[in-house]
Design a protein around this motif. Sequence first.
Motif, mmCIF file in Angstrom:
data_model
loop_
_atom_site.group_PDB
_atom_site.id
_atom_site.type_symbol
_atom_site.label_atom_id
_atom_site.label_comp_id
_atom_site.label_asym_id
_atom_site.label_seq_id
_atom_site.Cartn_x
_atom_site.Cartn_y
_atom_site.Cartn_z
ATOM 1 N N LEU A 181 41.895 24.737 35.929
ATOM 2 C CA LEU A 181 43.306 24.808 35.500
ATOM 3 C C LEU A 181 44.213 25.361 36.606
ATOM 4 O O LEU A 181 45.388 24.999 36.699
ATOM 5 N N LEU A 182 43.647 26.263 37.419
ATOM 6 C CA LEU A 182 44.488 27.076 38.302
ATOM 7 C C LEU A 182 45.425 26.295 39.240
ATOM 8 O O LEU A 182 46.534 26.749 39.487
ATOM 9 N N PRO A 183 45.034 25.123 39.777
ATOM 10 C CA PRO A 183 45.979 24.414 40.656
ATOM 11 C C PRO A 183 47.246 23.951 39.938
ATOM 12 O O PRO A 183 48.238 23.639 40.576
ATOM 13 N N TRP A 184 47.203 23.903 38.605
ATOM 14 C CA TRP A 184 48.361 23.498 37.793
ATOM 15 C C TRP A 184 48.901 22.132 38.218
ATOM 16 O O TRP A 184 50.103 21.909 38.296
ATOM 17 N N ASP A 185 48.003 21.207 38.502
ATOM 18 C CA ASP A 185 48.437 19.821 38.695
ATOM 19 C C ASP A 185 48.133 19.040 37.412
ATOM 20 O O ASP A 185 47.671 19.616 36.422
ATOM 21 N N GLN A 186 48.429 17.759 37.420
ATOM 22 C CA GLN A 186 48.266 16.958 36.201
ATOM 23 C C GLN A 186 46.828 16.996 35.679
ATOM 24 O O GLN A 186 46.594 17.146 34.485
ATOM 25 N N THR A 187 45.866 16.840 36.600
ATOM 26 C CA THR A 187 44.454 16.899 36.208
ATOM 27 C C THR A 187 44.166 18.204 35.499
ATOM 28 O O THR A 187 43.536 18.243 34.438
ATOM 29 N N ALA A 188 44.631 19.302 36.114
ATOM 30 C CA ALA A 188 44.383 20.635 35.578
ATOM 31 C C ALA A 188 44.954 20.744 34.172
ATOM 32 O O ALA A 188 44.271 21.162 33.230
ATOM 33 N N PHE A 189 46.189 20.334 34.015
ATOM 34 C CA PHE A 189 46.882 20.504 32.740
ATOM 35 C C PHE A 189 46.199 19.729 31.621
ATOM 36 O O PHE A 189 45.862 20.287 30.566
ATOM 37 N N TYR A 190 45.972 18.448 31.852
ATOM 38 C CA TYR A 190 45.430 17.619 30.773
ATOM 39 C C TYR A 190 43.972 17.963 30.467
ATOM 40 O O TYR A 190 43.561 17.983 29.310
ATOM 41 N N ALA A 191 43.168 18.218 31.503
ATOM 42 C CA ALA A 191 41.760 18.540 31.264
ATOM 43 C C ALA A 191 41.659 19.836 30.464
ATOM 44 O O ALA A 191 40.821 19.964 29.567
ATOM 45 N N THR A 192 42.528 20.797 30.762
ATOM 46 C CA THR A 192 42.465 22.068 30.051
ATOM 47 C C THR A 192 42.991 21.924 28.632
ATOM 48 O O THR A 192 42.471 22.540 27.700
ATOM 49 N N ARG A 193 44.032 21.096 28.454
ATOM 50 C CA ARG A 193 44.532 20.873 27.099
ATOM 51 C C ARG A 193 43.401 20.318 26.225
ATOM 52 O O ARG A 193 43.186 20.779 25.101
ATOM 53 N N VAL A 194 42.663 19.335 26.772
ATOM 54 C CA VAL A 194 41.539 18.762 26.023
ATOM 55 C C VAL A 194 40.475 19.835 25.771
ATOM 56 O O VAL A 194 39.975 19.984 24.658
ATOM 57 N N GLY A 195 40.157 20.601 26.815
ATOM 58 C CA GLY A 195 39.127 21.634 26.699
ATOM 59 C C GLY A 195 39.462 22.647 25.613
ATOM 60 O O GLY A 195 38.620 22.974 24.766
ATOM 61 N N ILE A 196 40.697 23.136 25.626
ATOM 62 C CA ILE A 196 41.098 24.128 24.623
ATOM 63 C C ILE A 196 41.094 23.513 23.233
ATOM 64 O O ILE A 196 40.705 24.155 22.250
ATOM 65 N N ASN A 197 41.484 22.242 23.133
ATOM 66 C CA ASN A 197 41.475 21.588 21.820
ATOM 67 C C ASN A 197 40.060 21.395 21.288
ATOM 68 O O ASN A 197 39.854 21.415 20.080
ATOM 69 N N ILE A 198 39.096 21.190 22.195
ATOM 70 C CA ILE A 198 37.695 21.105 21.744
ATOM 71 C C ILE A 198 37.276 22.453 21.166
ATOM 72 O O ILE A 198 36.682 22.533 20.094
ATOM 73 N N VAL A 199 37.616 23.520 21.894
ATOM 74 C CA VAL A 199 37.314 24.862 21.390
ATOM 75 C C VAL A 199 37.958 25.046 20.020
ATOM 76 O O VAL A 199 37.330 25.533 19.074
ATOM 77 N N ARG A 200 39.219 24.604 19.908
ATOM 78 C CA ARG A 200 39.963 24.803 18.658
ATOM 79 C C ARG A 200 39.304 24.081 17.493
ATOM 80 O O ARG A 200 39.373 24.539 16.344
ATOM 81 N N SER A 201 38.670 22.955 17.764
ATOM 82 C CA SER A 201 38.083 22.168 16.672
ATOM 83 C C SER A 201 36.742 22.728 16.206
ATOM 84 O O SER A 201 36.171 22.223 15.255
ATOM 85 N N THR A 202 36.248 23.772 16.882
ATOM 86 C CA THR A 202 35.019 24.409 16.415
ATOM 87 C C THR A 202 35.290 25.115 15.091
ATOM 88 O O THR A 202 36.258 25.864 14.985
ATOM 89 N N PRO A 203 34.449 24.867 14.078
ATOM 90 C CA PRO A 203 34.701 25.505 12.783
ATOM 91 C C PRO A 203 34.700 27.042 12.897
ATOM 92 O O PRO A 203 33.981 27.596 13.725
ATOM 93 N N VAL A 204 35.479 27.670 12.075
ATOM 94 C CA VAL A 204 35.572 29.126 11.896
ATOM 95 C C VAL A 204 36.053 29.857 13.146
ATOM 96 O O VAL A 204 37.176 30.354 13.194
ATOM 97 N N VAL A 205 35.216 29.924 14.195
ATOM 98 C CA VAL A 205 35.572 30.766 15.336
ATOM 99 C C VAL A 205 36.503 30.067 16.313
ATOM 100 O O VAL A 205 37.136 30.718 17.155
ATOM 101 N N GLY A 206 36.600 28.741 16.230
ATOM 102 C CA GLY A 206 37.316 27.978 17.255
ATOM 103 C C GLY A 206 38.783 28.346 17.400
ATOM 104 O O GLY A 206 39.254 28.619 18.503
ATOM 105 N N ALA A 207 39.505 28.373 16.262
ATOM 106 C CA ALA A 207 40.947 28.575 16.328
ATOM 107 C C ALA A 207 41.336 29.898 16.997
ATOM 108 O O ALA A 207 42.162 29.900 17.913
ATOM 109 N N PRO A 208 40.741 31.044 16.557
ATOM 110 C CA PRO A 208 41.130 32.295 17.231
ATOM 111 C C PRO A 208 40.777 32.320 18.724
ATOM 112 O O PRO A 208 41.550 32.839 19.529
ATOM 113 N N ILE A 209 39.638 31.737 19.098
ATOM 114 C CA ILE A 209 39.284 31.723 20.521
ATOM 115 C C ILE A 209 40.273 30.875 21.308
ATOM 116 O O ILE A 209 40.728 31.256 22.397
ATOM 117 N N ALA A 210 40.649 29.726 20.721
ATOM 118 C CA ALA A 210 41.609 28.855 21.395
ATOM 119 C C ALA A 210 42.946 29.583 21.566
ATOM 120 O O ALA A 210 43.587 29.504 22.627
#
Lengths: 475, 113
Positions: A142-171
């Motif tokens: 994520l750190l370079p904050w270019d397009q790759t960084a932004f979109y890949a991290t958005r997807v990554g965080i959304n995967i975390v978010r979709s984890t049942p129970v613990v996902g949302a608070p971690i995201a």
Amino acid sequence: MSPLRRAQHWLEERTGALTAWRHVADEPVHGGPRWAYVLGSVLLFLAAAQLLSGVALAFEYAPTTSAAWESLARVMDPGQSPWGRVVRGLHHHGASLMVIVLVAHVVQVALFGAHRRPREANWLTGMALGLVVLALGFTGYLLPWDQTAFYATRVGINIVRSTPVVGAPIAELLQGGPILGNLTLTRFYVLHVVLLPGALLLLVVVHLVLFRRHGVTARASGATPARAEPFWPRQALRDVLAMLAACALLLLAAWLLPVELGEKADPSRPFDARPEWYFLWLFQLLRWFEPPWELVGSLVIPGLVGLYFALQPWLDRRGPGEPRSRRPAFLGLLCALGGMALLTVQVVVGDALRAEAEPGGEEAAPVAPAPISPVEAGMIYGERCTECHRIDGSPEDPDARDFRSPEFKRMARNDFQALVRAVQEGGDIMPAFEGELTPAQIHGVLTQVVLQFPELREAPGDAPTDAGPPDGGGP
Amino acid sequence: VTARDGWTERTDVQTVWVLRPQEDAIQVLTAICPHLGCSVQWKAARGAFACPCHDSEFAPDGARRHGPARRGMDPLPVRITHGEVQVRWVEFVAGAAERRTTDGSPVDGQGTA
């Protein structure tokens, strides 16, 4: 006593440094020195190299949305320093090389049965180390904050978010706010430069202490008893040579394969997000499962693969440790790795085919010159035109042309190219934009200016209309 | 679109898809994929919206066709004032089957005007 001896004695008495060195040098290497044993040392070397290049980058980097990309662009500007690019290359390729050597290390350990009783704890700390390395890769992305960084991290965080129970608070904790932005960067930065390296260091110490407790595992071959030889000098020489080879490879990669800094992160511009290559197999898995099974691809299979790796010492208990009797367990591991490789190849080949089938990546209307997006046109208008022209086409500067005037509309209808030339060549108070903006950009901006008048949309001359759904407009 | 971003406010341009299901109606869909947040693009050859990441595909009206997305594309509240299409920007929780905004605000209207 010679002065050197006296100095050694002085040091030993106060620090025990010589005893410590002897402890390292006299490590018994069962079965004698082997090239197969160098991989752990190479990993240690690469971790140290990552620490150094990482510190060098951190000296120049600012983790905010307004400064991250800019600070890295400065690092990579050859006008600033010819070495910035090389240091970034070392850090970027160093991470990749670490993952490659990590996999080799895991395979070697499993092949030699070095994870079997009583070395299970060492295998588990090794697995934890592997996860930390992957987490470092993910947070660093994520750190370079270019397009790759932004979109890949958005997807990554959304995967975390979709984890049942613990996902949302971690995201929430990872993202730090309503949007992926400043607080996400500061959190990923702290994870990447403080918490994860700290965890890595701690685990490395435990891993090494456990390793010294049990020693290397010679590949059992028949009845020959394993004869031990000290680490120094013959195994040490192999380790050092392997580290030098890794160092040379890394320098070569940093020199020959420049790492690009993509365009700055911009949520309004579409981007085909792809994760770093060692996450591609996970990425491909996501495509395979349709609801309600999508968690199988994003969580269940990756989780089971992780568990399968972690449980290797218990799955591989049969037999006296000879490779032959352990063949099924080892083959299982190789199949898992092969499956990951296959999924990775699938993405790479798929993307290559897609790029061939859709040159330019997007299926925009084939108008010449290559069109720019309405969003980009709007941004250019905002930056370059609004000093004199208002957003609705009326003049901001009294001498500027009024786009609402019949004269302008007639020109737009009859001779769009004349408008393009007028922008390129300039006029009374109109600056010449030739060279400043590409023909495609001028074309795009004028198209948007013209399209805001409904009567011109009916007869757009040779101005391109937006490529959009058959029943609608464009983005 | 202005949003709180830590110690500052950030203004972003966002991308939407504007559809005209009928001559006198307008429907606006966010371009953010309801699966995991990539940018959905129009694929003229297939006559569908498609996500370039995990291959979710949506009908020209945004309805889910196939792929890992659990719902169709998200409609945005829209109104037409003095001939201008005005869209209220909201973001939706990705990956969920039901449509929820990230800030918990209710979504009024059906995304058409």
